[in-house]
Design an enzyme around this catalytic site. Structure first.
Site, PDB file in Angstrom:
ATOM      1  N   LYS A  13      49.925  47.898-111.577  1.00 30.63           N
ATOM      2  CA  LYS A  13      50.565  49.222-111.625  1.00 30.63           C
ATOM      3  C   LYS A  13      51.777  49.245-110.694  1.00 30.63           C
ATOM      4  O   LYS A  13      51.662  48.922-109.523  1.00 30.63           O
ATOM      5  CB  LYS A  13      49.557  50.296-111.199  1.00 30.63           C
ATOM      6  N   SER A  59      41.117  56.177-106.943  1.00 30.48           N
ATOM      7  CA  SER A  59      41.996  55.628-105.917  1.00 30.48           C
ATOM      8  C   SER A  59      41.190  55.018-104.776  1.00 30.48           C
ATOM      9  O   SER A  59      40.149  55.532-104.394  1.00 30.48           O
ATOM     10  CB  SER A  59      42.881  56.749-105.367  1.00 30.48           C
ATOM     11  N   TYR A  71      44.451  48.730-103.341  1.00 25.97           N
ATOM     12  CA  TYR A  71      45.533  48.278-102.468  1.00 25.97           C
ATOM     13  C   TYR A  71      45.067  46.988-101.807  1.00 25.97           C
ATOM     14  O   TYR A  71      43.880  46.835-101.525  1.00 25.97           O
ATOM     15  CB  TYR A  71      45.827  49.300-101.361  1.00 25.97           C
ATOM     16  N   THR A 102      47.789  48.236-107.399  1.00 25.19           N
ATOM     17  CA  THR A 102      49.071  48.907-107.128  1.00 25.19           C
ATOM     18  C   THR A 102      49.957  47.966-106.324  1.00 25.19           C
ATOM     19  O   THR A 102      49.554  47.484-105.269  1.00 25.19           O
ATOM     20  CB  THR A 102      48.837  50.225-106.363  1.00 25.19           C
ATOM     21  N   HIS A 122      55.117  55.254-108.865  1.00 25.48           N
ATOM     22  CA  HIS A 122      54.225  55.835-107.849  1.00 25.48           C
ATOM     23  C   HIS A 122      54.463  57.346-107.720  1.00 25.48           C
ATOM     24  O   HIS A 122      54.473  57.893-106.620  1.00 25.48           O
ATOM     25  CB  HIS A 122      54.447  55.137-106.489  1.00 25.48           C
TER      26      HIS A 122
END
Length: 364
Positions: A229, A108, A131, A157, A253
């Site tokens: 995603k 992440s 992100y 994402t 999520h």
């Protein structure tokens, strides 16, 4: 709880005992009424398996490939935030467990170990979850660091134009530690008297204007394949396939964003049909059993991602706990395959499951 845990739910109980309430709630919680959170898990229970008998299952092969990389079973590690809240070694321990389990970890952006620390923790195939920030130079810097440190794909994402309302975090006044990957790139002092500082941080940094053309921009700055995603509909799946991304992750999520969005397993088949085999579809959300993995594969997923169970394993028993969580799922999947008459992952197909919709139609 006495003795070694025998399934993933027992690991969750151990994690609950091990973690401070604020951190357990942060990992375990979902958005608003947590309807989707419960339904992600419950929806699997409404799908039954149709086993075939008298098939030679003396050898079971669970291995598969994702983007051409071999993994020991179709079970990967989903990107989840802040592993050091669960264990002092954080994502480095998770990465070592993934490598030992011969699977792929997706790190992440909001990890508590840096891109570089995780890359140097062990030798393995790993992906980086991204992100997109309001300041594109920060996003570009993260992409280049991931590429330079040998990450093999980007997982973009796309379901966080704003942060979902996670009421437990607001009540607990959840204070997230500084994000290691953004040190020196972004300093945001946020006042969070009104609730969790996660919410304030997301509002200040996340780009709510992110749209399809930005995926083109991302492709222009990297050679890494890009997976998207956060897709839950046929329409978005078609669009993703048209713009030529390398794959899709069907995900809500972990039910932390929009409550009353569908349980992911209920829309997996819609997305799989929409892309028509052009690109791989990975699956995320609610996997707690090997039979869940089997059901997702039967409905067209190439592999599943596991999030919370990994963090709970890490909280309960560190690196060993993560390995045990993956091994438990693998053992259960192997048994489900044997008992369903599927010697290899390729043998698992749509005829092996019956969905709730089919059950209802048969009653008409």
């Amino acid at each position: 709880m006495a003795g070694e845990p025998v399934n993933l739910n027992e690991f969750q109980e151990l994690a609950k005992e091990a973690l401070a309430k604020m951190y357990y709630d942060f990992y375990a919680g979902g958005a608003e009424d947590q309807y989707t959170l419960k339904d992600n898990v419950e929806a699997f229970k409404r799908i039954t398996i149709r086993p075939r008998i008298l098939v030679d299952v003396s050898r079971i092969d669970m291995s598969t490939t994702v983007l051409g990389y071999n993994i020991s079973a179709p079970i990967m590690i989903a990107p989840t935030a802040l592993h050091k809240l669960a264990h002092p070694e954080g994502e480095a321990a998770t990465a070592r467990a993934a490598a030992a389990s011969k699977t792929i970890m997706i790190l992440s952006t909001t990890s508590s170990c840096t891109v570089e620390e995780v890359a140097s923790s062990c030798n393995a195939v790993r992906f980086f979850q991204l992100y997109v920030y309001k300041r594109r130079d920060i996003t570009a810097a993260l992409v280049h660091r991931a590429e330079k440190n040998g990450y093999n794909a980007l997982v973009l994402t796309v379901d966080v134009p704003r942060l979902g309302r996670r009421e437990a975090d607001i009540k607990n006044k959840m204070i997230a530690p500084r994000l290691k990957n953004l040190e020196g790139l972004l300093s945001i002092e946020v006042d969070s008297n009104s609730g969790s500082n996660l919410e304030a941080y997301a509002k200040a940094t996340m780009d709510a204007s992110l749209c399809w053309k930005d995926v083109e921009w991302l492709r222009s700055i990297t050679n890494m394949p890009i997976l998207i995603k956060g897709i839950l509909t046929r329409e978005d799946a078609i669009k993703a396939a048209e713009i030529g991304v390398a794959g899709i992750v069907v995900s809500n999520h972990g039910a932390r964003q929009l409550d009353y969005s569908p349980a992911t397993i209920t829309v997996l088949e819609e997305v799989v049909h929409a892309v028509g085999g052009k690109i791989p579809v990975l699956f995320d959300g609610g996997v707690r059993r090997g039979t869940d993995v089997f059901k997702a594969l039967a409905l067209g997923a190439q592999a599943v991602l596991i999030g919370r169970p990994v963090v709970f394993g890490l909280a309960a028993k560190g690196e060993h706990g993560v390995k045990r969580v993956i091994q438990m799922l693998k053992d259960e999947l192997e048994l489900a395959m044997a008992l369903s008459g599927c010697p290899s992952v390729k043998d698992i197909n749509r005829s092996h499951v019956r969905t709730e919709r089919e059950r209802l139609l048969s009653m008409l």
